[in-house]
Design an enzyme around this catalytic site. Structure first.
Site, PDB file in Angstrom:
ATOM      1  N   HIS A 228      27.081  59.850 -39.460  1.00  0.00           N
ATOM      2  CA  HIS A 228      27.900  59.434 -40.195  1.00  0.00           C
ATOM      3  C   HIS A 228      29.036  58.931 -40.058  1.00  0.00           C
ATOM      4  CE1 HIS A 228      29.641  60.366 -36.256  1.00  0.00           C
ATOM      5  NE2 HIS A 228      31.016  59.915 -36.459  1.00  0.00           N
TER       6      HIS A 228
ATOM      7  N   GLU B  40      34.594  60.288 -45.391  1.00  0.00           N
ATOM      8  CA  GLU B  40      33.536  59.800 -44.889  1.00  0.00           C
ATOM      9  C   GLU B  40      32.789  60.326 -45.058  1.00  0.00           C
ATOM     10  OE1 GLU B  40      35.071  60.290 -40.644  1.00  0.00           O
ATOM     11  OE2 GLU B  40      32.922  61.714 -40.434  1.00  0.00           O
TER      12      GLU B  40
ATOM     13  N   HIS C 135      32.722  55.548 -40.304  1.00  0.00           N
ATOM     14  CA  HIS C 135      33.558  55.431 -39.516  1.00  0.00           C
ATOM     15  C   HIS C 135      34.552  54.600 -40.326  1.00  0.00           C
ATOM     16  CE1 HIS C 135      33.598  56.786 -35.142  1.00  0.00           C
ATOM     17  NE2 HIS C 135      33.595  58.221 -36.110  1.00  0.00           N
TER      18      HIS C 135
ATOM     19  N   ASP D 151      33.016  63.502 -31.564  1.00  0.00           N
ATOM     20  CA  ASP D 151      31.835  62.962 -31.702  1.00  0.00           C
ATOM     21  C   ASP D 151      30.948  63.315 -30.842  1.00  0.00           C
ATOM     22  OD1 ASP D 151      31.951  61.961 -34.667  1.00  0.00           O
ATOM     23  OD2 ASP D 151      33.024  59.868 -34.176  1.00  0.00           O
TER      24      ASP D 151
HETATM   25 ZN   LIG Z   1      32.644  59.793 -36.155  1.00  0.00          ZN
END
Ligand SMILES: [Zn+2]
Length: 165
Positions: A100, A36, A102, A113
């Site tokens: 970010h 990630e 996923h 989140d």
């Molecule tokens: Zn997330």
């Protein structure tokens, strides 16, 4: 890449620089061992129209912790990134939010989140009452807008960009 301008409910527009879109998709978790990634979004609020422009995004830095299903940003490096931008732009740039990745085709914000986004809106960084949040999936990148109106926080989906269109 088809669409990078979005109309917000306030009739303001959000424009995301094409280079930012390419950069974010380049870090998509499109292989089984991809970790990630994340960072901050930096941009401008145009004086004439109050439109938002996302000009740049920071990428994972040495002190960040990248795992398959989590990303913990160490604020130091990203603050430095922002400070450099601030100096370069003579103070006309803003922290506009976070992004970010996923490891799913079409990303959905997790409970963590959403809690994190609310915390950021409550923090009112640079007195910002509006922030943008991007999650980069394998196929789509989805953008949300968060608004803090006198302590009442609302988060809504602005739109998405398909990597292959
Ligand atoms: Zn997330």
């Amino acid at each position: 890449m088809s669409k990078s301008v979005f109309i917000l409910p306030t009739n303001q527009r959000l424009k995301v620089n094409e280079e930012v879109i390419e950069l974010l998709f380049s870090l998509a978790q499109d292989s089984l061992d991809a970790l990630e990634s994340g960072g901050i979004l930096v941009g401008r609020i145009l004086e004439s129209s109050a439109d938002y422009v996302i000009d740049d995004a920071s990428v994972p830095m040495a002190k960040d912790v990248q795992k398959r299903n989590s990303f913990v940003r160490d604020s130091e490096g990203h603050q430095e990134y922002f400070d450099q931008h601030w100096a370069h732009q003579e103070g006309r740039c803003f922290y506009l939010g976070e992004w970010h990745t996923h490891p799913e085709k079409v990303p959905k914000p997790s409970f963590i989140d959403q809690r994190g986004w609310r915390n950021l809106l409550n923090a009112k960084i640079q007195e910002q009452t509006t922030l943008f949040f991007i999650i980069v999936g394998i196929q789509r990148l989805v953008i949300w807008q968060g608004v803090n109106r006198n302590g009442r926080i609302r988060i809504f989906r602005v739109g998405d960009i398909n990597r292959y269109e």
